[in-house]
Design a protein around this motif. Structure first.
Motif, short mmCIF file in Angstrom:
data_model
loop_
_atom_site.label_atom_id
_atom_site.label_comp_id
_atom_site.label_asym_id
_atom_site.label_seq_id
_atom_site.Cartn_x
_atom_site.Cartn_y
_atom_site.Cartn_z
N LEU A 124 0.80 -1.22 0.00
CA LEU A 124 0.00 0.00 0.00
C LEU A 124 0.84 1.27 0.00
N VAL A 125 0.30 2.30 -0.61
CA VAL A 125 0.84 3.65 -0.44
C VAL A 125 -0.33 4.55 -0.05
N VAL A 126 -0.15 5.32 1.01
CA VAL A 126 -1.18 6.26 1.46
C VAL A 126 -1.01 7.56 0.67
N CYS A 127 -2.11 8.09 0.15
CA CYS A 127 -2.04 9.31 -0.66
C CYS A 127 -3.02 10.34 -0.12
N SER A 128 -2.89 11.55 -0.60
CA SER A 128 -3.84 12.60 -0.25
C SER A 128 -5.06 12.49 -1.16
N GLY A 129 -5.92 11.55 -0.83
CA GLY A 129 -7.12 11.31 -1.64
C GLY A 129 -6.82 10.41 -2.83
N ALA A 130 -7.89 9.88 -3.42
CA ALA A 130 -7.73 9.02 -4.60
C ALA A 130 -7.13 9.81 -5.75
N GLN A 131 -7.44 11.11 -5.83
CA GLN A 131 -6.92 11.92 -6.93
C GLN A 131 -5.39 11.88 -6.93
N GLN A 132 -4.78 11.96 -5.76
CA GLN A 132 -3.32 11.89 -5.73
C GLN A 132 -2.81 10.49 -6.08
N ALA A 133 -3.57 9.47 -5.69
CA ALA A 133 -3.17 8.11 -6.07
C ALA A 133 -3.14 8.01 -7.60
N LEU A 134 -4.16 8.55 -8.25
CA LEU A 134 -4.18 8.55 -9.72
C LEU A 134 -2.99 9.33 -10.27
N ASP A 135 -2.72 10.47 -9.66
CA ASP A 135 -1.62 11.31 -10.13
C ASP A 135 -0.28 10.58 -10.02
N MET A 136 -0.06 9.95 -8.88
CA MET A 136 1.22 9.25 -8.67
C MET A 136 1.41 8.13 -9.69
N SER A 191 -12.67 9.57 1.18
CA SER A 191 -13.48 10.76 0.90
C SER A 191 -14.96 10.40 0.86
N LYS A 192 -15.25 9.19 0.38
CA LYS A 192 -16.65 8.81 0.24
C LYS A 192 -17.18 8.16 1.51
N THR A 193 -16.36 7.35 2.17
CA THR A 193 -16.84 6.68 3.38
C THR A 193 -16.81 7.62 4.58
N LEU A 194 -15.85 8.55 4.63
CA LEU A 194 -15.76 9.43 5.79
C LEU A 194 -16.06 10.88 5.41
N LEU A 195 -15.06 11.57 4.89
CA LEU A 195 -15.21 12.99 4.57
C LEU A 195 -14.32 13.34 3.39
N PRO A 196 -14.85 14.08 2.41
CA PRO A 196 -13.98 14.49 1.30
C PRO A 196 -12.81 15.36 1.76
N GLU A 197 -13.06 16.23 2.74
CA GLU A 197 -12.03 17.20 3.13
C GLU A 197 -10.89 16.56 3.93
N LEU A 198 -11.05 15.29 4.29
CA LEU A 198 -10.00 14.57 5.02
C LEU A 198 -8.77 14.35 4.16
N ARG A 199 -8.98 14.14 2.86
CA ARG A 199 -7.91 13.91 1.88
C ARG A 199 -7.04 12.71 2.26
N ILE A 200 -7.67 11.57 2.49
CA ILE A 200 -6.86 10.35 2.60
C ILE A 200 -7.42 9.31 1.65
N GLY A 201 -6.55 8.83 0.79
CA GLY A 201 -6.86 7.74 -0.11
C GLY A 201 -5.67 6.80 -0.09
N TYR A 202 -5.74 5.76 -0.92
CA TYR A 202 -4.63 4.80 -0.92
C TYR A 202 -4.61 4.06 -2.25
N ALA A 203 -3.46 3.48 -2.54
CA ALA A 203 -3.34 2.63 -3.71
C ALA A 203 -2.68 1.33 -3.29
N VAL A 204 -3.25 0.21 -3.77
CA VAL A 204 -2.61 -1.10 -3.60
C VAL A 204 -1.88 -1.35 -4.91
N LEU A 205 -0.56 -1.44 -4.84
CA LEU A 205 0.22 -1.41 -6.07
C LEU A 205 0.91 -2.73 -6.34
N PRO A 206 0.95 -3.17 -7.61
CA PRO A 206 1.72 -4.36 -7.94
C PRO A 206 3.21 -4.04 -7.83
N PRO A 207 4.04 -5.09 -7.59
CA PRO A 207 5.47 -4.86 -7.35
C PRO A 207 6.15 -4.09 -8.48
#
Lengths: 477, 477
Positions: free
Chosen positions: B184-196, B319-335
């Motif tokens: 996992l990598v923790v990101c600032s929202g899903a948008q940042q996961a997409l960006d990374m 953002s959807k389960t808790l709060l959008p303004e929290l800005r926590i998302g994540y990505a599960v990434l292949p090696p």
């Protein structure tokens, strides 16, 4: 919220459930200690009978994979789990692009708690005990109440008005920066401010100029964005403006406290730099990362406040004044780039988390920030004094100090040939973290020396640590 | 912390100080209400006499620019300030690059508090009153104690181990995602996961495929990174895999709840998609943005859990389960991409703020997240039921519902020719926020319809709001 199980058709329901739960536990997907849903709920979710579920739980308990705790439910047993096999890496079409990122080496990563040495001269770190947790906590309480008042929408990409307002007042007061809340964008640390600005300015192949030696994470970022980065040599007055390539679109400098050497940029150089940037249509990033701490002489104007043409983007951070892990920085942007930077911020992460923003706005408004900086200033001044005395005293055999007036690190250059790598290695063995200057040189020939950060080391640890450094120096020279 | 004033030489000290303070106040740089330092401190800082400072303060007070308050100090007077002149925009060499960003139009920005309508059918927003502030506050208290234990260093770019561990357990349980904290990598929202992920995969000119209609902010991001983005049509089973361009390196999909139409991707399509991605060396981003809320049918496997070859990056968000303004998302990434993504995260913003990370780790570990999702699920289910009944009932004259099983928005398509822009405009006048589907279509011919979000609207407001919509429809058709 439901346990993820997929049931097909109406046959062999118990067996399907058993196989999937067993696989989930054995593969480690369901970790030891995970609580399973009550059989009634799982039965409802899957549209099967409760009896089927409870029988399956019983079977898995018999297998030793589950364990029932009276009154609290059914849990995954510790014995069951084993590590997951990792899928092998496929041949991705983007393999070259991925490798370019993967091979980036960021120097001087901060150690984790476990790996930290007792005496750390690392740059950019601070002493946690200077940070008054109680003030921060009371501002966090206030921030939670503020947050509760908002509706559940996304916030503004440029940052909360309350925080931008507080920062604008603070930097106008402390740094003479010519700005109002509407010129500011709040970012996740100065690094993100650099990223946002660089993204809107850099197109692949374009030229970026920066001080050499310089701040490596900025250089790595510009390179990753596809820029041709040219290191421009510095002298005692700062960046050698006449050596900036004429096609540079972006010029990155640290005028208050050159990173890593420490000298301030002279007034004449500042004027020449502004002139040059304007003439070639370049934007200047002024990274004012630790200028809040100034020890000697009179303050100098920021480039931003000298700029009459809107060619300077001023970047600041609370990582140095407050806490690195807070991740709040900001950029004061000229009108030519601010709307574009706000779009970049939005597509990158929408906005910075609001709770730290509300907290910091309150922290500044209540005067805690100024008090905190004053407190740190006094401590850093005495640490700096100790270090200066030692490097002007018994360590002067080996090193000379680069004159500087601000920040919380110093640079010292070798006066005699020294095996810096060996010094760093031996110091590490006696719990002293030393950091060479050479990795910050890129296009210029590296100079041997050390960057001596004094944000993280306790004042009383400085002399014993430098005693050990001296002992090592005596041994190896 | 000092007031920023620059004194040159030893002549006309009082005049220099007067001119600078006057300019700072008149320009608005020193805002009304700002407290000036005591004359003793400023004199010390500038190395001039205290008398010079207090005389200057007196003069400025006489001018009406300062005001003295007995016992509390000297302040900038409200009358003095006027707005700053803005520097004119220069001709920057990067003007074209800047314009590319500046001209990006992000649709459906969330309204600020002041501009919000009473009945908002906007997507991606939630009801704040469902969020139990007390649980979050107690976890924040705990997080502050955790933070206090750390030294003042930067944290890990991939996110705190405690949080990655909590998320890994949570998604393994809830979504059958095959992962451990180290994936996992923790990101600032899903948008940042997409960006990374996009940053490490996309090189200028390369092809990216995504569903059409699809999530516009993802598309805008890929375009901004220089990709050629191809919209692939969707049907009732999801993305039409055979129409994905053979040179696509990145494929962005929303299999659980197609954005914006809502139907889940069929099992056959999922298998075909994995096969196609593997064959052409593409990476799939599975954006599982709101799958925690499922209402009908049995759960489907995530693409990530079906993937045996490491071609899926799974992106989730709080953002959807808790709060959008929290800005926590994540990505599960292949090696194949995780080390590169961690580097990108580091150069972008070093790491996500630690306080929200510690807080969320605790919130999950204490079981608050599951309870919260259960609570929201019940509310959303009843809102969804109301909306479905209305669109199957009196609104069926104009619209048909796109079948979906999860999330907290529905899509409805027009059955008869309708002036959607007029409908949206008239609804806005009666405090009902409606959002057309058409802007989410890019390469495919747009279909008329609405996206009906029910995260932000109160349950009791649904019927009155849809009554108003029906009245408008009757008027305009």
């Amino acid at each position: 919220m439901e346990l993820h199980v997929v049931i097909h058709g109406r046959k062999d329901l118990g067996e399907q459930l058993y196989t999937q739960l067993r696989e989930a536990i054995e593969s480690g997907r369901l970790a030891a200690g995970t609580r399973l849903p009550p059989s009634r709920l799982l039965a409802e979710q899957l549209g099967i009978s409760r009896r089927t579920v409870s029988d399956t739980y019983a079977l898995l308990t018999y297998d030793g994979l589950l364990i029932g705790k009276v009154g609290s439910g059914t849990f995954v047993n510790a014995r069951g789990a084993r590590a997951l096999p990792r899928p092998s890496a496929p041949a991705l079409a983007s393999a070259a692009a991925i490798a370019r990122w993967q091979n980036i080496v960021v120097p001087f990563l901060h150690p984790q708690l476990a790996g930290a040495l007792r005496c750390e001269f690392i740059g950019g770190a601070i002493s946690k005990n200077l940070f008054h947790q109680d003030d921060w906590r009371s501002c966090t309480q206030h921030a939670l109440r503020q947050m509760a008042r908002e509706r559940g929408f996304y916030s503004q990409p440029e940052g909360l008005t309350a925080l931008r307002d507080a920062i604008a007042r603070y930097i106008a007061f402390a740094r003479g920066v010519n700005c109002q809340a509407d010129d500011l964008v709040v970012c996740s640390g100065a690094q993100q401010a650099l990223d946002m600005i660089a993204r809107v300015l850099i197109e692949p192949g374009c030229t970026v100029a920066m001080e050499d030696p310089g701040y490596t994470p900025a250089r790595l970022l510009f390179v990753a964005l596809g820029a041709r980065v040219v290191g421009v040599p510095v002298d005692a007055d700062g960046i050698q403006v006449e050596r900036i390539p004429a096609d540079a679109r972006l010029i990155y400098v640290t005028p208050s406290h050159q990173f890593p050497l420490g000298m301030p940029m002279s007034l004449a150089r500042r004027e020449a730099l502004l002139e040059a940037a304007h003439a070639q249509g370049a934007l200047i990033i002024e990274d004012d990362y630790d200028c809040e701490f100034r020890y000697e002489g009179r303050p100098t104007d920021s480039l931003q406040s000298m700029d009459t043409r809107g060619v300077v983007a001023y970047v600041g951070t609370f990582s140095k004044t407050l806490l690195p892990e807070l991740r709040i920085g900001y950029a004061v942007l000229p009108p030519a780039i601010r709307p574009a930077v706000i779009k970049a911020k939005q597509l990158t992460d929408w906005h910075t988390s609001t709770l730290p923003q509300w907290t910091l706005a309150r922290f500044i408004a209540e005067g805690h920030l100024l008090k905190h900086i004053r407190r740190c200033h006094a401590v850093y001044a005495s640490r700096r004094e100790r270090i200066l005395q030692r490097f002007a005293g018994d360590l002067a055999t080996w090193f000379e100090i680069v004159p500087s007036t601000a920040g919380f690190h110093l640079a010292v250059l070798c006066k005699v040939p020294l095996n810096i790598a060996l010094l760093v290695e031996l110091a590490h063995k006696v719990e002293v973290g030393l950091y060479p200057l050479a990795p910050f040189f890129h296009d210029s020939p590296p100079r041997d020396g050390l960057m001596i950060g004094y944000g993280a080391i306790e004042t009383l640890d400085i002399d014993p640590a430098l005693d050990r450094v001296r002992d090592i120096l005596e041994q190896i020279t």
